[in-house]
Design a protein around this motif. Structure first.
Motif, PDB file in Angstrom:
ATOM      1  N   ARG A 183       0.835  -1.204   0.000  1.00 22.75           N
ATOM      2  CA  ARG A 183       0.000   0.000   0.000  1.00 22.75           C
ATOM      3  C   ARG A 183       0.868   1.253   0.000  1.00 22.75           C
ATOM      4  O   ARG A 183       1.023   1.892  -1.022  1.00 22.75           O
ATOM      5  N   GLY A 184       1.428   1.633   1.126  1.00 21.61           N
ATOM      6  CA  GLY A 184       2.108   2.916   1.150  1.00 21.61           C
ATOM      7  C   GLY A 184       3.385   2.942   1.960  1.00 21.61           C
ATOM      8  O   GLY A 184       3.606   2.134   2.861  1.00 21.61           O
ATOM      9  N   GLY A 185       4.224   3.918   1.622  1.00 20.08           N
ATOM     10  CA  GLY A 185       5.391   4.273   2.411  1.00 20.08           C
ATOM     11  C   GLY A 185       5.204   5.697   2.903  1.00 20.08           C
ATOM     12  O   GLY A 185       4.973   6.613   2.105  1.00 20.08           O
ATOM     13  N   PHE A 186       5.292   5.907   4.214  1.00 16.06           N
ATOM     14  CA  PHE A 186       4.974   7.197   4.816  1.00 16.06           C
ATOM     15  C   PHE A 186       6.205   7.749   5.531  1.00 16.06           C
ATOM     16  O   PHE A 186       6.704   7.148   6.489  1.00 16.06           O
ATOM     17  N   PHE A 187       6.684   8.889   5.047  1.00 17.20           N
ATOM     18  CA  PHE A 187       7.878   9.528   5.589  1.00 17.20           C
ATOM     19  C   PHE A 187       7.571  10.986   5.940  1.00 17.20           C
ATOM     20  O   PHE A 187       8.417  11.862   5.805  1.00 17.20           O
ATOM     21  N   ARG A 188       6.356  11.249   6.402  1.00 18.38           N
ATOM     22  CA  ARG A 188       5.955  12.609   6.731  1.00 18.38           C
ATOM     23  C   ARG A 188       6.837  13.168   7.851  1.00 18.38           C
ATOM     24  O   ARG A 188       6.988  12.547   8.897  1.00 18.38           O
ATOM     25  N   ASN A 189       7.414  14.342   7.589  1.00 15.78           N
ATOM     26  CA  ASN A 189       8.253  15.036   8.573  1.00 15.78           C
ATOM     27  C   ASN A 189       9.473  14.235   9.014  1.00 15.78           C
ATOM     28  O   ASN A 189      10.076  14.541  10.055  1.00 15.78           O
ATOM     29  N   ALA A 190       9.844  13.212   8.239  1.00 16.82           N
ATOM     30  CA  ALA A 190      11.081  12.497   8.517  1.00 16.82           C
ATOM     31  C   ALA A 190      12.274  13.403   8.226  1.00 16.82           C
ATOM     32  O   ALA A 190      12.213  14.303   7.378  1.00 16.82           O
ATOM     33  N   LYS A 191      13.376  13.170   8.935  1.00 15.78           N
ATOM     34  CA  LYS A 191      14.582  13.962   8.735  1.00 15.78           C
ATOM     35  C   LYS A 191      15.738  13.040   8.367  1.00 15.78           C
ATOM     36  O   LYS A 191      16.094  12.145   9.133  1.00 15.78           O
ATOM     37  N   PHE A 192      16.298  13.294   7.187  1.00 19.36           N
ATOM     38  CA  PHE A 192      17.485  12.571   6.721  1.00 19.36           C
ATOM     39  C   PHE A 192      18.642  13.561   6.845  1.00 19.36           C
ATOM     40  O   PHE A 192      18.834  14.435   6.003  1.00 19.36           O
TER      41      PHE A 192
END
Length: 297
Positions: A183-192
């Motif tokens: 379905r999905g990959g969620f990286f909201r507001n993630a920091k790299f």
């Protein structure tokens, strides 16, 4: 073994190939030496809530262990390395607020299988971590901190229904290439946060969406040849590295790529990208006067 204390730092504790018809409960136990649970079988649960594995020289070994209902390591502290490779768990693996404290020893979930979710919400990983080939319904890494700046976090060929890294912090590189999310990959507001290491989504697949709304990328990032059957959201995302390019070459979106108000401080390559719907770049900022932006083909 609740509140048990295994105090010898030189002698290992062995549960290798042990079988328990219901649970193994080591809540709040303290292990000062090495310990092996490799090949252990529990019909119901393995419980290691607030357990402390205090030996920084040893690796805690769960390789090939089997749990019929779940493995709960909520709040557990691992001062050495930890191996969960090939583990089989029919229910949830719960590592909420667990701490993997050793910067030099690896944490491995390679080839592990969970019938439901692997929940690492709020966990801290200070060593190199591998989730290569892991399989589960939900990979939950909300607000996780991957603190090792020298090594990459790897999810190569992992399979999830959903992967949720909302609010996660990656201080080293991160490899998601060929990972598949039903379905999905969620990286909201993630920091790299690493300016030297790249984030790699090359060839990753998402059945519905990849959502990087508000994410911050301080190094390079490649989404080349990524396949997303729905929409990709990069709303308010910030690509802050002026020296490294952002790659979307030959990526495919079944509906839309939405980069509304995104900021690109380096070059960006969208050559060969395919969207069945719209490419949305409203109010986006491409700020580098020396780097080109490519939409060729």
């Amino acid at each position: 073994f609740r509140d048990a204390k295994f105090e010898n730092v030189e002698k290992d504790i062995g549960f290798t190939r042990a079988r328990f018809n219901t649970d193994l409960d080591c809540s709040k136990a303290i292990f000062k030496g090495g310990v092996s649970f490799s090949g252990i079988q529990c019909k119901d649960y393995g419980v290691f809530i607030n357990t402390k594995f205090e030996n920084s020289e040893n690796v805690i070994d769960f390789a090939g262990a089997r749990f019929g209902m779940g493995l709960h390591c909520i709040g557990a502290i691992f001062d050495g390395g930890a191996i969960f490779s090939g583990i089989q768990c029919e229910g949830d693996g719960v590592f909420m607020d667990a701490k993997f404290e050793n910067t030099k020893k690896d944490i491995s979930f390679a080839g592990a299988r969970f019938g439901r979710n692997l929940d690492c919400t709020g966990a801290v990983f200070k060593g190199r971590s591998s989730f290569n080939g892991i399989q589960c319904e939900g990979g939950v890494f909300r607000n996780v901190k991957f603190e090792n700046k020298e090594n990459d976090i790897s999810f190569t060929v992992a399979k999830f229904r959903d992967l949720d890294c909302t609010g996660a912090v990656f201080k080293g590189g991160a490899i998601f290439n060929t990972m598949q999310c039903e379905r999905g990959g969620f990286f909201r507001n993630a920091k790299f946060e690493n300016i030297e290491k790249d984030i790699d989504f090359v060839g990753a697949g998402f059945g519905i969406t990849i959502d990087c709304t508000g994410a911050v990328f301080k190094g390079g990032a490649s989404f080349s040849a990524m396949q997303c059957e729905g929409s990709g959201y990069f709303i308010n995302a910030k690509f802050e590295n002026t020296e490294k390019d952002i790659g979307f070459a030959d990526a495919r979106f079944g509906i839309t790529i939405d980069c509304t108000e995104a900021v690109f401080k380096g070059g960006a390559n969208f050559s060969g990208i395919q969207c069945e719907g719209s490419g949305v770049f409203r109010d986006a900022k491409f700020e580098n006067v020396e780097k080109d932006i490519g939409f060729t083909r």
